[in-house]
Design a protein around this motif. Sequence first.
Motif, PDB file in Angstrom:
ATOM      1  N   TYR A  23       0.839  -1.217   0.000  1.00  0.00           N
ATOM      2  CA  TYR A  23       0.000   0.000   0.000  1.00  0.00           C
ATOM      3  C   TYR A  23       0.868   1.259   0.000  1.00  0.00           C
ATOM      4  CZ  TYR A  23      -4.399  -2.561   0.688  1.00  0.00           C
ATOM      5  OH  TYR A  23      -5.499  -3.371   0.523  1.00  0.00           O
ATOM      6  N   THR A  24       2.053   1.180   0.604  1.00  0.00           N
ATOM      7  CA  THR A  24       2.977   2.322   0.567  1.00  0.00           C
ATOM      8  C   THR A  24       3.410   2.569  -0.888  1.00  0.00           C
ATOM      9  OG1 THR A  24       3.785   1.851   2.790  1.00  0.00           O
ATOM     10  CG2 THR A  24       5.227   3.168   1.387  1.00  0.00           C
ATOM     11  N   ASP A  26       1.849   1.734  -3.515  1.00  0.00           N
ATOM     12  CA  ASP A  26       0.669   2.184  -4.262  1.00  0.00           C
ATOM     13  C   ASP A  26       0.435   3.683  -4.052  1.00  0.00           C
ATOM     14  OD1 ASP A  26      -1.544   1.663  -5.922  1.00  0.00           O
ATOM     15  OD2 ASP A  26      -2.889   1.559  -4.195  1.00  0.00           O
ATOM     16  N   ALA A  27       0.510   4.102  -2.797  1.00  0.00           N
ATOM     17  CA  ALA A  27       0.283   5.528  -2.497  1.00  0.00           C
ATOM     18  C   ALA A  27       1.353   6.384  -3.172  1.00  0.00           C
ATOM     19  CB  ALA A  27       0.278   5.751  -0.986  1.00  0.00           C
ATOM     20  N   LYS A  30       0.633   6.509  -6.947  1.00  0.00           N
ATOM     21  CA  LYS A  30      -0.562   7.298  -7.291  1.00  0.00           C
ATOM     22  C   LYS A  30      -0.444   8.753  -6.841  1.00  0.00           C
ATOM     23  CE  LYS A  30      -3.874   3.529  -7.433  1.00  0.00           C
ATOM     24  NZ  LYS A  30      -4.508   2.576  -6.527  1.00  0.00           N
ATOM     25  N   SER A  31       0.741   9.146  -6.355  1.00  0.00           N
ATOM     26  CA  SER A  31       0.870  10.475  -5.740  1.00  0.00           C
ATOM     27  C   SER A  31       0.901  11.610  -6.747  1.00  0.00           C
ATOM     28  CB  SER A  31       2.148  10.529  -4.912  1.00  0.00           C
ATOM     29  OG  SER A  31       3.275  10.446  -5.781  1.00  0.00           O
ATOM     30  N   LYS A 378      -3.973   0.533   4.540  1.00  0.00           N
ATOM     31  CA  LYS A 378      -4.048   1.486   3.431  1.00  0.00           C
ATOM     32  C   LYS A 378      -3.955   2.917   3.977  1.00  0.00           C
ATOM     33  CE  LYS A 378      -6.287   2.012  -0.911  1.00  0.00           C
ATOM     34  NZ  LYS A 378      -7.233   1.552  -1.878  1.00  0.00           N
ATOM     35  N   ALA A 379      -4.789   3.211   4.972  1.00  0.00           N
ATOM     36  CA  ALA A 379      -4.762   4.554   5.563  1.00  0.00           C
ATOM     37  C   ALA A 379      -3.445   4.782   6.290  1.00  0.00           C
ATOM     38  CB  ALA A 379      -5.933   4.709   6.527  1.00  0.00           C
ATOM     39  N   ALA A 382      -0.897   5.553   3.753  1.00  0.00           N
ATOM     40  CA  ALA A 382      -1.166   6.868   3.150  1.00  0.00           C
ATOM     41  C   ALA A 382      -0.612   7.974   4.036  1.00  0.00           C
ATOM     42  CB  ALA A 382      -2.672   7.047   2.945  1.00  0.00           C
ATOM     43  N   GLU A 383      -0.754   7.809   5.362  1.00  0.00           N
ATOM     44  CA  GLU A 383      -0.222   8.828   6.282  1.00  0.00           C
ATOM     45  C   GLU A 383       1.302   8.928   6.129  1.00  0.00           C
ATOM     46  OE1 GLU A 383      -0.638   9.644  10.991  1.00  0.00           O
ATOM     47  OE2 GLU A 383       0.656   7.948  10.448  1.00  0.00           O
ATOM     48  N   VAL A 385       3.136   8.100   3.595  1.00  0.00           N
ATOM     49  CA  VAL A 385       3.516   8.642   2.281  1.00  0.00           C
ATOM     50  C   VAL A 385       3.289  10.160   2.245  1.00  0.00           C
ATOM     51  CG1 VAL A 385       2.912   8.609  -0.178  1.00  0.00           C
ATOM     52  CG2 VAL A 385       3.302   6.462   1.054  1.00  0.00           C
ATOM     53  N   ARG A 386       2.225  10.635   2.904  1.00  0.00           N
ATOM     54  CA  ARG A 386       2.006  12.100   2.966  1.00  0.00           C
ATOM     55  C   ARG A 386       3.207  12.778   3.635  1.00  0.00           C
ATOM     56  NH1 ARG A 386      -3.332  10.847   4.069  1.00  0.00           N
ATOM     57  NH2 ARG A 386      -3.033  10.980   6.319  1.00  0.00           N
TER      58      ARG A 386
END
Length: 460
Positions: A23-24, A26-27, A30-31, A378-379, A382-383, A385-386
Amino acid sequence: MTAAPGAVPLRVAVIGSGPAGIYTADALAKSGRAVEVDVIDLLPTPYGLVRYGVAPDHQKIKSITRTLHEVLETPGVRFLGNTRYGADLTLDDLRAHYPAVVIATGAPHDRRLGIVGEDLPGSVSAPEVVAWYSGRPGSVAPPLHARSVAVIGAGNVALDIARVFAKGSAGLAMTDMPEHVHDAFRSVAVTDVHLVIRRGPADVKFTPLELREMAALPGVGVIVEPADVAIEAAATLPAEAKRPVRTMTELFATWAGAAPTGAPVRVTFHFLRRPVELIGTDHVEAIRLERCVPDGAGGVTGTGETETIPAELVVRSVGYRGAPVADLPFDQATATLPHQTGRVVRSAGVGVAGVELAGVYVAGWIKRGPTGVIGTNKADAAETVRTLLADAESGRLRPVSEERDAVISLLDSRGVDYTLWDGWLRLDAAELEAGRLAGRDRTKLGELEHMLRIARRPRQ
Ligand code: NAP
């Protein structure tokens, strides 16, 4: 999102190809930034606990693999297998080749009970048992002569293990377990599975779907002592009790009121019992439990009254635990890497700002502890990767001068037997073919050397 043409790709190493690592990737992909992501795993197979943790009879949950597969096929994402962080590639190596490194190594260890007899043969941890029946290379079979199995803990892993042993060989025949595990299960003749739960029916960490499944198994009868559930009958639950808790306490109450089915395999839920000793001379023969009462603060206190249940196999399923990651700080209390919104820090504490480790991030169970379902990652990713992208934007990441393939040359120069995505595709095809020959969807391969022979890219 498509990346701006001509932008210098942001290169990231992700350590671990379980859901958190993928998921990392993926994020990142897709960034909207151009990225080059290497997902590095110590095994030649991707998917982490989806492959080696989700129960073999829960193929529906494993269907998430299709999504994870697509991520690893995304342009810019590369899988590097059979490559060990800390040995084949150290943190310094990675920082020389990647401006950012994300650790997503999960929580591979078990938590201890701290009771007498815990290390007797026949006492095994859930991570060991799950790894074995999932066919993880290098895993060891537990003793399989038991007629009576005790599983300590009230989480979904405990329920998985109880169900797998209750089902036995016939119930597992169509699963993707490796052939040697199928063979081993043919000798299993379990008649009793005891789930040992230290708190009451309203405090279990099962989920209703998985719990219901237990009573629907052919040839399996579920036993609950009426006195155990009377304490927390659904009617007495506080109004704010969540729906799953209500559903499960009602299920337990229904089972407690049911007449014995005479099924050849019995699964008994023992509430308000904590293990105090594993008994045996050279092998576990029984488990001593102490009756407990709720302490009014969410925990329990022992009553001093004990009872003994025969069990030749005891599985300690009281939660996974993270393992220290070479060259990085580790919080022993939580068994996680200290971090701030995914950025690894040298120390952390309530209200204490930690010292950052430039360019090192964390995701998944090694970040938040062993909780949540696959999708929770996933979430979580996402954190992380942000935070990573914000650091890239603000110029906090150190640039690297090496070409992307320099890391491959480094592995070659060290004689590392790494594998690539095409190696996994060959393994995948071999497993599907083995499954087809056995009349199943898949039969996993579980012997590392054999797997490497298939996955290895012929060297020039
Ligand atoms: P878990 O859900 O945290 O459950 C651990 C259990 O161990 C709890 O019931 C806990 O009781 C008990 N425990 C801890 N220390 C103990 C001790 N000293 N003596 C007796 N009992 C003790 O952990 P898990 O089952 O390993 O699952 C890990 C995560 O994976 C969870 O988030 C789970 O939902 C997820 N998972 C999901 C599925 C699925 O969705 N099908 C399948 C497998 C795993 P207390 O509550 O009293 O502390």
